[in-house]
Design a protein around this motif. Structure first.
Motif, mmCIF file in Angstrom:
data_model
loop_
_atom_site.group_PDB
_atom_site.id
_atom_site.type_symbol
_atom_site.label_atom_id
_atom_site.label_comp_id
_atom_site.label_asym_id
_atom_site.label_seq_id
_atom_site.Cartn_x
_atom_site.Cartn_y
_atom_site.Cartn_z
ATOM 1 N N THR A 76 19.426 101.705 21.001
ATOM 2 C CA THR A 76 20.310 102.840 21.250
ATOM 3 C C THR A 76 21.536 102.372 22.024
ATOM 4 O OG1 THR A 76 19.461 103.519 23.425
ATOM 5 C CG2 THR A 76 18.282 104.346 21.489
ATOM 6 N N LEU A 90 15.861 108.670 17.250
ATOM 7 C CA LEU A 90 17.220 108.720 16.703
ATOM 8 C C LEU A 90 17.239 109.441 15.360
ATOM 9 C CD1 LEU A 90 18.408 105.090 17.527
ATOM 10 C CD2 LEU A 90 19.452 107.180 18.421
ATOM 11 N N ARG A 93 16.789 113.138 15.479
ATOM 12 C CA ARG A 93 17.993 113.807 15.970
ATOM 13 C C ARG A 93 19.165 113.727 14.989
ATOM 14 N NH1 ARG A 93 14.827 112.460 20.025
ATOM 15 N NH2 ARG A 93 14.933 113.539 22.043
ATOM 16 N N HIS A 95 20.660 110.959 13.589
ATOM 17 C CA HIS A 95 21.553 109.797 13.637
ATOM 18 C C HIS A 95 21.388 108.942 12.383
ATOM 19 C CE1 HIS A 95 22.835 110.337 17.847
ATOM 20 N NE2 HIS A 95 21.588 110.741 18.068
ATOM 21 N N THR A 96 22.487 108.458 11.859
ATOM 22 C CA THR A 96 22.464 107.557 10.700
ATOM 23 C C THR A 96 22.850 106.128 11.078
ATOM 24 O OG1 THR A 96 24.738 108.155 10.125
ATOM 25 C CG2 THR A 96 22.967 109.432 9.094
ATOM 26 N N THR A 98 23.441 103.390 14.869
ATOM 27 C CA THR A 98 23.208 103.263 16.305
ATOM 28 C C THR A 98 23.813 101.960 16.790
ATOM 29 O OG1 THR A 98 21.492 103.360 18.027
ATOM 30 C CG2 THR A 98 20.962 102.117 16.015
#
Length: 227
Positions: A76, A90, A93, A95-96, A98
C-alpha cells in the motif's frame, strides 16, 4: 575484505524461483523460511547488512529489528493501508492499482520510514499479483544493495487495515457479477484460503475466475466438511 550477507526472509515458495533471475549474483544471499532458520542464520554472525522480509507470517523479535536493518515490503501507499491483508483490503475497497512500499521495520506495524515506493497494478489473480510484487521487491533489493539509501519518515494520517479471517472468504450473497469476480481472484493464490460456499455437508471452493458482462466462469473444487 568481508562480503556482506543479505538475508531473504519469506514464508512463500514463489520467491525462490524469482530470485535467481532478479538478484545480482556477486552478493551473498541466505534464505530464511521460518523463525527458527532466521534465528540460526543471525546466530552465525555473518556480517549481515540487510534482512529483507519479502512475505513473513510471524512477529519479528525486537532484538532483530533493533540490531539489524530490517526491510519489509508492504502493498500500500503508506501511511494509507497499514496493517493486515493489504491485497484483499485494497480490492474490496475498489482499488485497481497501488504502491509497493519498502520500509524499515520499527515497533509499530508498517509505521517505519520509507526507502522507496513503486507503482503496481492489482489486475489478475492474487497469485499473479503476488508474483508481480515479488519481482518489484527484487528490483528494489538490487537498487538498495547498489545505492544504500536512507529512508524518510512517513507523512500523513494513517489508515489501518484489519487482517482478514478465513470465514471472510465465503462468497457474498449480493452485489454485482464483477464484485463476485474480485472476491474469487483476490483469494486465488497458493497457501491462501480460497473463496467458497457451503452446501449441506459440502464445501465448494472457487478459483480461475473469468468475468464477462453478465456471467462469471470459474473452476470449482468440492470436498466434504471436516468434522
Amino acid at each position: 575484505m568481508n562480503t556482506n550477507t543479505y538475508i531473504l526472509a519469506t514464508s512463500k515458495p514463489w520467491h525462490h524461483s524469482q530470485a535467481a533471475d532478479l538478484l545480482p549474483g556477486k552478493e551473498r544471499y541466505v534464505w530464511a523460511n521460518n523463525p527458527a532458520e532466521l534465528e540460526e542464520i543471525i546466530g552465525k554472525g555473518q556480517n549481515i547488512r540487510y534482512i529483507f522480509f519479502l512475505h513473513w507470517n510471524w512477529l519479528v523479535p525486537e532484538q532483530v529489528w533493533k540490531n539489524y536493518e530490517c526491510i519489509c515490503f508492504h502493498m500500500t501507499d503508506v501511511p494509507y493501508g497499514r496493517g493486515g491483508s493489504p491485497l484483499q483490503n485494497l480490492i474490496v475497497r475498489g482499488h485497481t492499482s497501488t504502491k509497493l512500499t519498502a520500509l524499515r521495520m520499527v515497533e509499530e506495524m508498517d509505521a517505519g520510514p520509507v526507502y522507496t515506493k513503486k507503482d503496481m497494478s492489482l489486475s489478475g489473480t492474487a497469485a499473479e499479483i503476488y508474483k508481480r510484487a515479488g519481482e518489484l521487491s527484487f528490483d528494489i533489493i538490487r537498487w538498495m544493495i547498489e545505492t544504500q539509501p536512507k529512508p524518510t519518515p512517513q507523512q500523513g494520517t494513517p489508515t489501518i487495515f484489519k487482517r482478514r479471517k478465513p470465514a471472510q472468504s465465503e462468497l457474498p450473497i449480493d452485489g454485482s457479477i464483477h464484485d463476485l469476480y474480485d472476491h474469487i481472484r483476490m483469494l486465488d493464490a497458493p497457501t491462501y484460503p480460497p473463496a467458497f460456499i457451503t452446501c449441506g455437508e459440502f464445501v465448494i471452493e472457487f478459483s480461475d475466475a473469468e468475468v464477462g458482462e453478465k456471467e462469471l466462469k470459474a473452476s470449482v473444487r468440492i470436498t466434504k466438511k471436516s468434522r
